[in-house]
Design an enzyme around this catalytic site. Sequence first.
Site, PDB file in Angstrom:
ATOM      1  N   HIS A 171       0.851  -1.185   0.000  1.00 42.89           N
ATOM      2  CA  HIS A 171       0.000   0.000   0.000  1.00 42.89           C
ATOM      3  C   HIS A 171       0.886   1.233   0.000  1.00 42.89           C
ATOM      4  O   HIS A 171       2.111   1.147   0.120  1.00 42.89           O
ATOM      5  CB  HIS A 171      -0.916   0.004   1.229  1.00 42.89           C
ATOM      6  N   ARG A 190       6.311  -9.865  16.801  1.00 45.80           N
ATOM      7  CA  ARG A 190       7.048  -8.736  16.214  1.00 45.80           C
ATOM      8  C   ARG A 190       6.502  -7.444  16.801  1.00 45.80           C
ATOM      9  O   ARG A 190       5.319  -7.152  16.710  1.00 45.80           O
ATOM     10  CB  ARG A 190       6.869  -8.746  14.699  1.00 45.80           C
TER      11      ARG A 190
END
Length: 739
Positions: free
Chosen positions: A590, A672
Amino acid sequence: MAVSERRLLAAMLAVAAAAALRVAAESEPGWDVAAPDLLYAEGTAAYSRGDWPGVVLNMERALRSRAALRALRLRCRTRCATELPWAPDLDLGPDPSLSQDPGAAALHDLRFFGAVLRRAACLRRCLGPPSAHLLSEELDLEFNKRSPYNYLQVAYFKINKLEKAVAAAHTFFVGNPEHMEMRQNLDYYQTMSGVKEADFRDLEAKPHMHEFRLGVRLYSEEKPQEAVPHLEAALQEYFVADEECRALCEGPYDYDGYNYLDYSADLFQAITDHYVQVLNCKQNCVTELASHPSREKPFEDFLPSHYNYLQFAYYNIGNYTQAIECAKTYLLFFPNDEVMHQNLAYYTAMLGEEEASSISPRENAEEYRRRSLLEKELLFFAYDIFGIPFVDPDSWTPEEVIPKRLQEKQKSERETAVRISQEIGNLMKEIETLVEEKTKESLDVSRLTREGGPLLYEGISLTMNSKVLNGSQRVVMDGVISDDECQELQRLTNAAATSGDGYRGQTSPHTPNEKFYGVTVLKALKLGQEGKVPLQSARMYYNVTEKVRRVMESYFRLDTPLYFSYSHLVCRTAIEESQAERKDSSHPVHVDNCILNAEALMCIKEPPAYTFRDYSAILYLNGDFDGGNFYFTELDAKTVTAEVQPQCGRAVGFSSGTENPHGVKAVTRGQRCAIALWFTLDPRHSERDRVQADDLVKMLFSPEEVDLPQEQPLPDQQGSPEPGEESLSDRGSLHKDEL
């Protein structure tokens, strides 16, 4: 009483009611008996002679008169259609028995035209003589251009009605954004004492568009709870506006200039020409209602987009019932939309299969779609048989609605247009290549020279610059924070999540294979104030975000300060049982400030994209997980230009525009964690939560506690960084909730 007598009596009653409706309309306060064209002419004449009260009187009356006539048309057409619908026993479809009995066919026609005549009589009595409510095309254009407000703003100013002058000027400017004189007038009004922000009102604003734009703005500001009522109101107003627009289409036949001199048609051809013109007008309401004076083009797929915004807004506030209803409604228009099917599957899993299956698409949307498709079938038929052009305003129309012969013709025309376009494009590319070859080298040198400002703090090192990352306005740096700081911020995220981070520990509908926890700076500080997380950890979070902002501003040598647009500390955890044969990403490719259309190689800078974002950064807190690499691509979203592997203290910074499409690979094992930051150069879009966080920090800490370490007078980082042991393919990645 015979059927024919009952029909005649019903028609007489309807006509009488229509006449009463006109009398009632004329007695209303807003009704002005004078014709708008005469009033407008009087207003312009008064302006020429400097009669300012005369301008106000006549232009205001002209606007009221035109609005009253429009309202009368709407009421009359709606009332007559309700009072005199087509007879229930009037079968307009083919009837084989009629072909065997000419007498029955004649009676069938007479019943049809009898219904038409009765409807016409009702309208004539309700509307009055045609001469009383016809406006010339030129004058109608003046009203559509909002010209009366141009005269009014001057007249109001001259008679010291400042509030009305400002509103009239703003109304005219919204419809004529290129009008430089009016822009100067508005700038002047803003400097005047007594003028308030609320005075700048659009007096001709369409309710459905006003609510939609407000809802989208709140949606873009990540305020789904506040956006929902405005988006729902926009839908209600849209259907009202659609019915009004359609009713106004049922006017006289437009001969298109002087074509009436040569026009010759039999009864049924004349009926066909007029009815197809009316249907064309009704279909064009899609474009009219999706248009706003501030935009060059209408909103694409305007009505379906309401349901798209709503399904995700409802998801964000935990209302799965409404999310499912809106998702199913959206799929009425785009039944093959894979992302929406994924969202629907996720919402269904969260709510329960049995309860979800009982939820249907919205009824008014289903009715709208059915009616629209029937109209399109007739219009495409008329295009195919009579050659009456029809440009479909919707992209959701199924292909089977279009006759095959017309499909083949349109396909041939498209192929010809594409071929010509390609030939022109190839020629232009050759010219552009010659120009680019001469300018590219100097541009690259300029960009590299522009980047590479001081990194400000001791310990921060440049790892990769734009050249190494195969792009522009990109940087990777290490040592931004220490291992201890990384661990403390990780603990803060998980602690804040258990105290309530707004996500309720659920997976994103776009990544059902991962769950995430997140906390904003303001939320962390408030939790610290309440004793639910360590206050010093929240302060560290605040300081680290400010440190990254300063470093990015310095490295990219920005002449304008960076302001926080949004800050988010987030951890994404792979769901172990969901990783087998996984092919999705944490977030697909994106662009941060526009809507990427990879197939068309373009990015549209309009809501719901965060168009005000100028720079982005992500600071990683760990690297002990599998997957989750950050990567840059070309505009096609497929060609990877660089990849970055996360590790503690590593930051990726880049400009937020079309030059930097990016995505995040799936996290397949472990957790993460990172701080995602977006910045803007426009202080008007500065994050409100950040302002509150600044105030809270001043209240909770002394200046010494929040001061960052002294910035170091380090040399500029202009050369290429020394290559480390890792290759480009070993380096980092991200998501919409991150970057």
